[in-house]
Motif scaffolding. Sequence first.
Motif, PDB file in Angstrom:
ATOM      1  N   ILE A 262       1.080  -1.182  -0.036  1.00  0.00           N
ATOM      2  CA  ILE A 262      -0.100  -0.087  -0.084  1.00  0.00           C
ATOM      3  C   ILE A 262       0.982   1.999   0.180  1.00  0.00           C
ATOM      4  O   ILE A 262       0.214   1.684  -0.975  1.00  0.00           O
ATOM      5  CB  ILE A 262      -0.868  -0.247   1.525  1.00  0.00           C
ATOM      6  CG1 ILE A 262      -2.158  -1.126   1.140  1.00  0.00           C
ATOM      7  CG2 ILE A 262      -1.589   1.627   1.613  1.00  0.00           C
ATOM      8  CD1 ILE A 262      -3.249  -1.176   2.153  1.00  0.00           C
ATOM      9  N   THR A 263       2.066   1.149   0.561  1.00  0.00           N
ATOM     10  CA  THR A 263       2.555   2.085   0.852  1.00  0.00           C
ATOM     11  C   THR A 263       3.961   2.647  -0.565  1.00  0.00           C
ATOM     12  O   THR A 263       3.555   3.893  -0.701  1.00  0.00           O
ATOM     13  CB  THR A 263       4.360   2.375   1.904  1.00  0.00           C
ATOM     14  OG1 THR A 263       4.637   0.772   1.301  1.00  0.00           O
ATOM     15  CG2 THR A 263       3.493   2.049   3.407  1.00  0.00           C
ATOM     16  N   ARG A 264       3.261   1.735  -1.720  1.00  0.00           N
ATOM     17  CA  ARG A 264       4.440   1.836  -2.946  1.00  0.00           C
ATOM     18  C   ARG A 264       3.129   1.955  -3.750  1.00  0.00           C
ATOM     19  O   ARG A 264       3.181   2.125  -4.508  1.00  0.00           O
ATOM     20  CB  ARG A 264       4.895   0.784  -3.238  1.00  0.00           C
ATOM     21  CG  ARG A 264       6.533   0.308  -2.581  1.00  0.00           C
ATOM     22  CD  ARG A 264       6.617  -0.884  -2.636  1.00  0.00           C
ATOM     23  NE  ARG A 264       6.330  -2.424  -3.087  1.00  0.00           N
ATOM     24  CZ  ARG A 264       5.845  -3.050  -2.062  1.00  0.00           C
ATOM     25  NH1 ARG A 264       6.562  -2.697  -0.715  1.00  0.00           N
ATOM     26  NH2 ARG A 264       5.697  -4.571  -1.783  1.00  0.00           N
ATOM     27  N   LEU A 265       1.980   2.680  -2.973  1.00  0.00           N
ATOM     28  CA  LEU A 265       0.857   2.697  -4.748  1.00  0.00           C
ATOM     29  C   LEU A 265       1.259   4.583  -4.338  1.00  0.00           C
ATOM     30  O   LEU A 265       1.807   4.864  -3.640  1.00  0.00           O
ATOM     31  CB  LEU A 265      -0.609   2.492  -4.194  1.00  0.00           C
ATOM     32  CG  LEU A 265      -1.077   0.931  -4.009  1.00  0.00           C
ATOM     33  CD1 LEU A 265      -1.968   1.144  -2.384  1.00  0.00           C
ATOM     34  CD2 LEU A 265      -0.961   1.068  -5.228  1.00  0.00           C
TER      35      LEU A 265
ATOM     36  N   GLU B 128       0.277   8.218  -3.778  1.00  0.00           N
ATOM     37  CA  GLU B 128      -0.117   8.554  -2.847  1.00  0.00           C
ATOM     38  C   GLU B 128      -2.253   9.029  -3.119  1.00  0.00           C
ATOM     39  O   GLU B 128      -2.669   8.121  -2.110  1.00  0.00           O
ATOM     40  CB  GLU B 128       0.084   9.885  -2.405  1.00  0.00           C
ATOM     41  CG  GLU B 128      -0.159  10.525  -1.066  1.00  0.00           C
ATOM     42  CD  GLU B 128      -0.221   9.580   0.292  1.00  0.00           C
ATOM     43  OE1 GLU B 128      -0.471   9.385   1.225  1.00  0.00           O
ATOM     44  OE2 GLU B 128       1.897   8.658   0.020  1.00  0.00           O
TER      45      GLU B 128
ATOM     46  N   GLN C 193      -4.238   7.384  -4.366  1.00  0.00           N
ATOM     47  CA  GLN C 193      -5.024   5.566  -4.072  1.00  0.00           C
ATOM     48  C   GLN C 193      -4.644   5.115  -2.729  1.00  0.00           C
ATOM     49  O   GLN C 193      -5.113   4.256  -2.081  1.00  0.00           O
ATOM     50  CB  GLN C 193      -4.138   4.729  -4.831  1.00  0.00           C
ATOM     51  CG  GLN C 193      -4.395   4.901  -6.472  1.00  0.00           C
ATOM     52  CD  GLN C 193      -3.762   3.826  -7.653  1.00  0.00           C
ATOM     53  OE1 GLN C 193      -3.420   3.015  -7.663  1.00  0.00           O
ATOM     54  NE2 GLN C 193      -4.228   4.682  -8.636  1.00  0.00           N
ATOM     55  N   ALA C 194      -3.325   5.554  -2.389  1.00  0.00           N
ATOM     56  CA  ALA C 194      -2.893   4.607  -0.265  1.00  0.00           C
ATOM     57  C   ALA C 194      -3.838   5.454   0.162  1.00  0.00           C
ATOM     58  O   ALA C 194      -3.706   4.430   1.016  1.00  0.00           O
ATOM     59  CB  ALA C 194      -1.001   5.266  -0.765  1.00  0.00           C
ATOM     60  N   THR C 195      -3.837   6.368   0.492  1.00  0.00           N
ATOM     61  CA  THR C 195      -5.009   6.942   1.428  1.00  0.00           C
ATOM     62  C   THR C 195      -6.460   6.390   1.094  1.00  0.00           C
ATOM     63  O   THR C 195      -7.058   5.991   2.387  1.00  0.00           O
ATOM     64  CB  THR C 195      -5.047   8.871   0.455  1.00  0.00           C
ATOM     65  OG1 THR C 195      -3.188   9.392   0.473  1.00  0.00           O
ATOM     66  CG2 THR C 195      -5.977   9.553   1.864  1.00  0.00           C
TER      67      THR C 195
ATOM     68  N   MET D 169      -6.684   3.952   0.192  1.00  0.00           N
ATOM     69  CA  MET D 169      -6.982   1.797   0.531  1.00  0.00           C
ATOM     70  C   MET D 169      -6.670   2.079   2.187  1.00  0.00           C
ATOM     71  O   MET D 169      -6.992   1.280   2.690  1.00  0.00           O
ATOM     72  CB  MET D 169      -5.715   1.372   0.186  1.00  0.00           C
ATOM     73  CG  MET D 169      -6.140   1.135  -1.737  1.00  0.00           C
ATOM     74  SD  MET D 169      -7.548   0.322  -1.734  1.00  0.00           S
ATOM     75  CE  MET D 169      -7.048  -1.135  -1.193  1.00  0.00           C
ATOM     76  N   ARG D 170      -5.679   2.736   2.999  1.00  0.00           N
ATOM     77  CA  ARG D 170      -5.482   3.007   4.389  1.00  0.00           C
ATOM     78  C   ARG D 170      -6.910   3.482   4.323  1.00  0.00           C
ATOM     79  O   ARG D 170      -7.525   3.228   6.031  1.00  0.00           O
ATOM     80  CB  ARG D 170      -4.577   4.688   4.270  1.00  0.00           C
ATOM     81  CG  ARG D 170      -3.230   3.800   4.548  1.00  0.00           C
ATOM     82  CD  ARG D 170      -2.701   4.952   5.035  1.00  0.00           C
ATOM     83  NE  ARG D 170      -1.424   4.871   4.458  1.00  0.00           N
ATOM     84  CZ  ARG D 170      -0.493   5.687   3.575  1.00  0.00           C
ATOM     85  NH1 ARG D 170      -1.136   6.801   3.034  1.00  0.00           N
ATOM     86  NH2 ARG D 170       0.501   5.050   2.820  1.00  0.00           N
TER      87      ARG D 170
ATOM     88  N   ALA E 148      -5.811   0.719  -7.433  1.00  0.00           N
ATOM     89  CA  ALA E 148      -5.238   0.469  -6.730  1.00  0.00           C
ATOM     90  C   ALA E 148      -5.724  -1.608  -6.038  1.00  0.00           C
ATOM     91  O   ALA E 148      -4.483  -2.127  -6.053  1.00  0.00           O
ATOM     92  CB  ALA E 148      -6.197   0.969  -5.306  1.00  0.00           C
TER      93      ALA E 148
ATOM     94  N   LEU F 150      -2.723  -4.531  -5.889  1.00  0.00           N
ATOM     95  CA  LEU F 150      -1.947  -4.398  -4.766  1.00  0.00           C
ATOM     96  C   LEU F 150      -2.283  -5.908  -5.312  1.00  0.00           C
ATOM     97  O   LEU F 150      -1.674  -6.989  -4.329  1.00  0.00           O
ATOM     98  CB  LEU F 150      -2.950  -4.890  -3.621  1.00  0.00           C
ATOM     99  CG  LEU F 150      -2.935  -2.816  -2.853  1.00  0.00           C
ATOM    100  CD1 LEU F 150      -4.286  -2.405  -2.006  1.00  0.00           C
ATOM    101  CD2 LEU F 150      -1.362  -3.095  -2.491  1.00  0.00           C
TER     102      LEU F 150
END
Length: 167
Positions: free
Chosen positions: A105-108, A110, A112-114, A116-117, A147, A151
Amino acid sequence: MPNPVHMPDTLIDLHADLLRLARRLAQNEAEAHDLTQETLLRLWQRWAALEEIEDLRAYARAALRNLFRASKRRTPMQPETDAPEPCIDPNVFGVIALRELVAAITRLPEDQATLMRLVARGETSPQVLAHAIGCPTGTVMSRLARARAQLRTEMHLDANAPVKSLL
């Protein structure tokens, strides 16, 4: 034989199959988990020597059966209530997979990562997610789809794997 770089993935893939076999052989759940973990540990310790093995699954199953037989020759049968607890948490592979997911997730990107978090924290309504990040619902849906696709690829899951396989 897989590349040694992918050794943990290969061992993780063997875990469920070995645990099923161990449950058939062992007297209790704790012993089954111990047999499985000990077999995987021995495979990991001998990883370089396993490159010549054509069928790692069959080899691992034979190793588990041999380990079980050897343990029965060494120790008398214990009542189930006196059996020791496994020395390794049986959920260790789930913890490893979760750590790999968090790292993926951290490699997505930003945005998309936000999203997913937020989903990982329990928010699944596209409307609420759109309000939280200040963009249209359609944008949220497309970012989530991209995302999740990324993943699935990073976690070595089938492209059609259900979303609950990720989060």
